[in-house]
Motif scaffolding. Sequence first.
Motif, mmCIF file in Angstrom:
data_model
loop_
_atom_site.group_PDB
_atom_site.id
_atom_site.type_symbol
_atom_site.label_atom_id
_atom_site.label_comp_id
_atom_site.label_asym_id
_atom_site.label_seq_id
_atom_site.Cartn_x
_atom_site.Cartn_y
_atom_site.Cartn_z
ATOM 1 N N ARG A 1 37.128 -22.372 31.654
ATOM 2 C CA ARG A 1 37.854 -21.929 33.069
ATOM 3 C C ARG A 1 39.188 -22.494 33.415
ATOM 4 N N LEU A 2 39.738 -23.131 32.290
ATOM 5 C CA LEU A 2 41.002 -23.517 32.264
ATOM 6 C C LEU A 2 42.011 -22.581 32.673
ATOM 7 N N SER A 3 43.273 -22.789 33.470
ATOM 8 C CA SER A 3 44.106 -21.738 33.662
ATOM 9 C C SER A 3 45.095 -21.545 32.269
ATOM 10 N N PRO A 4 45.358 -20.455 32.130
ATOM 11 C CA PRO A 4 46.574 -20.003 31.139
ATOM 12 C C PRO A 4 47.733 -20.709 31.393
ATOM 13 N N THR A 5 48.030 -20.944 32.697
ATOM 14 C CA THR A 5 49.395 -21.465 33.232
ATOM 15 C C THR A 5 49.497 -22.842 32.796
ATOM 16 N N THR A 6 48.425 -23.695 33.012
ATOM 17 C CA THR A 6 48.544 -24.926 32.540
ATOM 18 C C THR A 6 48.178 -25.344 31.377
ATOM 19 N N HIS A 7 47.075 -24.582 30.482
ATOM 20 C CA HIS A 7 46.496 -24.828 29.516
ATOM 21 C C HIS A 7 46.287 -23.544 28.578
ATOM 22 N N PRO A 8 47.430 -22.927 28.269
ATOM 23 C CA PRO A 8 47.642 -21.489 27.748
ATOM 24 C C PRO A 8 46.805 -21.557 26.154
ATOM 25 N N HIS A 9 46.856 -22.570 25.415
ATOM 26 C CA HIS A 9 46.169 -22.402 24.316
ATOM 27 C C HIS A 9 44.748 -22.890 24.230
ATOM 28 N N ILE A 10 44.166 -23.461 25.037
ATOM 29 C CA ILE A 10 42.635 -23.595 25.322
ATOM 30 C C ILE A 10 42.359 -22.445 25.887
ATOM 31 N N ALA A 11 42.987 -21.736 27.056
ATOM 32 C CA ALA A 11 42.438 -20.576 27.296
ATOM 33 C C ALA A 11 42.502 -19.412 26.565
#
Length: 252
Positions: free
Chosen positions: A190-200
């Motif tokens: 559920r992490l945002s692609p804006t703040t955590h693009p690689h995890i997302a």
Amino acid sequence: MAKKVVPEAERRRRRPTRQGTVLSERLIVHTALRMLREHGSAGLTARRLGSALGADPSTLYRYFAGLDDLTRAIGEELMGRALDSWVATGQWRADLHALGLAIHASYLAHPQAALLTASRVTGRPREIQVDETILGILRGAGFGDADAVGVYHAFIDLALAFAALDAGALAIKDEARAADEEMWTTTYARLSPTTHPHIAATAHLLADRMNQSAYPVVLDTLLDRAEARLATVRNRGTGQGKRTGARPGPGT
């Protein structure tokens, strides 16, 4: 001062315990494994073990110098079970791969015992036989002694390190382990692609992989490197890979 262990021939009880069994090292180790599974390492005491065996707690010291000696015997048992479940094929890489998985599985079958013993060197016969087997596979495959010891060191440490890591997850309470496993879908996914693009971008893959042991993958990586090293040594021995003929000119 540690008590002297009574020789095997002298320490057998002349009569059964209150439960009708005759004590032996093997019975004590098996009972200790059960206690570890049920109560964890804090529950493994001479008093509790004696109660489970139907014998006076002091009887333990006729078979083992103390609880630390018993701990080594438990580690030896896990190693021995791994070797008992393994069948050699004569193919060094396949044999090491299968033995590594057998060691890992043996420890994970008793996660509390794994946490207690994975970092120990027992010096007992069945563990020594595992070490002898691994070194024999490597030297028989053509590894020189230094390379054989290097691969053995990495191989056994890798198996035991992952055994301890994976056993740690199995040893915690079911609800806590379930919460940890769900973290990949309830939090990371559920992490945002804006703040955590690689995890997302990889969240679905992380959810599929991170609750599985990475041991088989890393074991293959180790064996790949060992196989490449062996090929290099063999090529040197046959002269392959060496430059022959005229000296190459510029630009070759």
